[in-house]
Motif scaffolding. Sequence first.
Motif, mmCIF file in Angstrom:
data_model
loop_
_atom_site.group_PDB
_atom_site.id
_atom_site.type_symbol
_atom_site.label_atom_id
_atom_site.label_comp_id
_atom_site.label_asym_id
_atom_site.label_seq_id
_atom_site.Cartn_x
_atom_site.Cartn_y
_atom_site.Cartn_z
ATOM 1 N N ALA A 161 0.833 -1.203 0.000
ATOM 2 C CA ALA A 161 0.000 0.000 0.000
ATOM 3 C C ALA A 161 0.870 1.257 0.000
ATOM 4 O O ALA A 161 0.548 2.252 -0.670
ATOM 5 N N ALA A 162 1.993 1.225 0.703
ATOM 6 C CA ALA A 162 2.887 2.396 0.774
ATOM 7 C C ALA A 162 3.619 2.630 -0.541
ATOM 8 O O ALA A 162 4.032 3.760 -0.826
ATOM 9 N N GLY A 216 2.440 2.682 -3.485
ATOM 10 C CA GLY A 216 1.618 3.441 -4.423
ATOM 11 C C GLY A 216 1.292 2.682 -5.701
ATOM 12 O O GLY A 216 0.797 3.263 -6.663
ATOM 13 N N LEU A 217 1.561 1.391 -5.722
ATOM 14 C CA LEU A 217 1.292 0.594 -6.918
ATOM 15 C C LEU A 217 -0.179 0.234 -7.067
ATOM 16 O O LEU A 217 -0.628 -0.056 -8.160
ATOM 17 N N ILE A 218 -0.890 0.240 -5.959
ATOM 18 C CA ILE A 218 -2.309 -0.108 -6.023
ATOM 19 C C ILE A 218 -3.091 1.150 -6.345
ATOM 20 O O ILE A 218 -3.218 2.051 -5.532
ATOM 21 N N GLN A 219 -3.556 1.216 -7.578
ATOM 22 C CA GLN A 219 -4.335 2.349 -8.071
ATOM 23 C C GLN A 219 -5.474 1.798 -8.912
ATOM 24 O O GLN A 219 -5.455 0.634 -9.298
ATOM 25 N N PRO A 220 -6.442 2.641 -9.227
ATOM 26 C CA PRO A 220 -7.491 2.161 -10.125
ATOM 27 C C PRO A 220 -6.879 1.711 -11.454
ATOM 28 O O PRO A 220 -6.075 2.426 -12.054
ATOM 29 N N GLY A 221 -7.215 0.530 -11.878
ATOM 30 C CA GLY A 221 -6.692 -0.025 -13.127
ATOM 31 C C GLY A 221 -5.509 -0.956 -12.922
ATOM 32 O O GLY A 221 -5.070 -1.614 -13.851
ATOM 33 N N SER A 222 -4.953 -1.011 -11.706
ATOM 34 C CA SER A 222 -3.838 -1.923 -11.430
ATOM 35 C C SER A 222 -4.346 -3.350 -11.389
ATOM 36 O O SER A 222 -5.479 -3.620 -10.973
#
Length: 147
Positions: free
Chosen positions: A4-5, A7-13
């Motif tokens: 989570a830190a 920043g790889l988890i985003q909408p569309g990941s």
Amino acid sequence: EGLAASGLIQPGSLVENAYKVRLPAGASEADLKAIQDRAAKDFPEAGWSIRTRSNAAPALSSNIERFSQFLTLVGLTALVVGGVGVANAVRAYLDGKRGVIATFKSLGASGGFVFTIYLVQILLIAGVGIVAGLILGAAMPFAASAA
């Protein structure tokens, strides 16, 4: 926390989470179905892919289903091709008997009589072929296992 830190988890990941839930011992198939239905109702946007002990490998099940459909298609195609072959064999047999049929007709035999004679002959030949095929088909598994 580290994921989570980052920043790889985003909408569309493309993120996939796998959860394993231990159910009480003796949970029935109806209980599993109820849990699936409740999860789908409570989280309609979640995109659940739920696998249970009765469907542990859905890809394998779908591949087996496709293979079964393919074999059905192959069997039906072989049946059609065999039917065409039998029809051609009967036609060739009757073409060879054209002189005999003409002799019957010239001696006064009715068309129904000639038809009945050759129908009985073709049915007898077909019966012998069916019996031979059944015997050969029943013997093949034993021959294959012996080989």
